[in-house]
Design a protein around this motif. Structure first.
Motif, PDB file in Angstrom:
ATOM      1  N   ASP A  20      75.074  34.067  60.964  1.00 51.12           N
ATOM      2  CA  ASP A  20      75.135  32.893  59.934  1.00 51.12           C
ATOM      3  C   ASP A  20      73.813  32.398  59.791  1.00 51.12           C
ATOM      4  O   ASP A  20      73.276  32.220  58.673  1.00 51.12           O
ATOM      5  N   ALA A  21      72.982  32.133  60.657  1.00 51.92           N
ATOM      6  CA  ALA A  21      71.640  31.509  60.595  1.00 51.92           C
ATOM      7  C   ALA A  21      70.763  32.419  59.972  1.00 51.92           C
ATOM      8  O   ALA A  21      69.845  32.191  59.167  1.00 51.92           O
ATOM      9  N   SER A  23      71.546  35.041  57.875  1.00 51.10           N
ATOM     10  CA  SER A  23      71.922  35.149  56.667  1.00 51.10           C
ATOM     11  C   SER A  23      71.437  34.082  55.679  1.00 51.10           C
ATOM     12  O   SER A  23      70.883  34.193  54.448  1.00 51.10           O
ATOM     13  N   ALA A  24      71.601  32.655  56.297  1.00 51.46           N
ATOM     14  CA  ALA A  24      71.159  31.547  55.628  1.00 51.46           C
ATOM     15  C   ALA A  24      69.562  31.465  55.427  1.00 51.46           C
ATOM     16  O   ALA A  24      69.083  31.235  54.421  1.00 51.46           O
ATOM     17  N   GLU A  27      68.813  33.996  52.763  1.00 49.60           N
ATOM     18  CA  GLU A  27      69.014  33.586  51.517  1.00 49.60           C
ATOM     19  C   GLU A  27      68.237  32.498  50.929  1.00 49.60           C
ATOM     20  O   GLU A  27      67.701  32.506  49.673  1.00 49.60           O
ATOM     21  N   MET A  28      67.458  31.773  51.840  1.00 49.89           N
ATOM     22  CA  MET A  28      66.568  30.710  51.496  1.00 49.89           C
ATOM     23  C   MET A  28      65.163  31.205  51.000  1.00 49.89           C
ATOM     24  O   MET A  28      64.414  30.361  50.589  1.00 49.89           O
ATOM     25  N   VAL A  64      69.621  26.344  46.810  1.00 50.37           N
ATOM     26  CA  VAL A  64      69.955  27.134  47.967  1.00 50.37           C
ATOM     27  C   VAL A  64      70.084  26.159  49.114  1.00 50.37           C
ATOM     28  O   VAL A  64      70.815  26.131  50.176  1.00 50.37           O
ATOM     29  N   THR A  65      69.168  25.136  49.232  1.00 45.48           N
ATOM     30  CA  THR A  65      68.929  24.212  50.420  1.00 45.48           C
ATOM     31  C   THR A  65      70.334  23.228  50.333  1.00 45.48           C
ATOM     32  O   THR A  65      70.878  22.958  51.374  1.00 45.48           O
ATOM     33  N   LYS A  67      73.120  24.201  48.973  1.00 49.71           N
ATOM     34  CA  LYS A  67      74.327  25.022  49.471  1.00 49.71           C
ATOM     35  C   LYS A  67      74.455  25.243  50.786  1.00 49.71           C
ATOM     36  O   LYS A  67      75.553  25.121  51.514  1.00 49.71           O
ATOM     37  N   VAL A  68      73.331  25.269  51.665  1.00 49.23           N
ATOM     38  CA  VAL A  68      73.277  25.764  52.959  1.00 49.23           C
ATOM     39  C   VAL A  68      73.730  24.211  53.656  1.00 49.23           C
ATOM     40  O   VAL A  68      74.395  24.072  54.722  1.00 49.23           O
ATOM     41  N   ARG A  71      77.469  23.848  53.100  1.00 47.26           N
ATOM     42  CA  ARG A  71      78.204  24.656  53.953  1.00 47.26           C
ATOM     43  C   ARG A  71      78.393  24.279  55.393  1.00 47.26           C
ATOM     44  O   ARG A  71      79.272  24.482  56.244  1.00 47.26           O
ATOM     45  N   TYR A  72      77.319  23.768  56.005  1.00 43.97           N
ATOM     46  CA  TYR A  72      76.936  22.976  57.373  1.00 43.97           C
ATOM     47  C   TYR A  72      78.031  21.996  57.362  1.00 43.97           C
ATOM     48  O   TYR A  72      78.656  21.879  58.261  1.00 43.97           O
TER      49      TYR A  72
END
Length: 91
Positions: A20-21, A23-24, A27-28, A64-65, A67-68, A71-72
């Motif tokens: 997950d990390a 992937s994030a 994405e960032m 994106v920030t 969204k992350v 999600r967290y």
């Protein structure tokens, strides 16, 4: 397959968290870079370098920030809701 070959629950959670990390992080980095590239192409066509490059990159990076972090927050709420309640904590 033998039971000893299977990873422990904690190991699976760590591996899932690492994925997950990664992937994030990808994405960032990749998404704002891609939009910055499109902004650069647009800037070259219009002649306004670096206006659209910076604008597209900044807006997408902020999204994106956000969204992350959302999600967290959602995962932490789910995790906390699954924790066993302490006795006397609600008193």
């Amino acid at each position: 397959m033998d039971q000893r070959d299977l990873p422990k629950h904690g190991a699976r959670v760590k591996l899932h968290g690492a994925g997950d990390a990664l992937s994030a992080a990808f994405e960032m980095i990749a998404t704002p870079a891609l939009f910055a590239f499109f902004g650069l192409l647009l800037d070259r066509g219009v002649g306004t370098t670096p206006l659209f490059t910076l604008l597209f990159m900044s807006v997408v990076l902020a999204y994106v920030t956000w969204k992350v972090f959302k999600r967290y927050e959602q995962r932490m709420q789910t995790f906390e809701s699954e924790l066993p309640r302490r006795r006397g904590a609600d008193a």
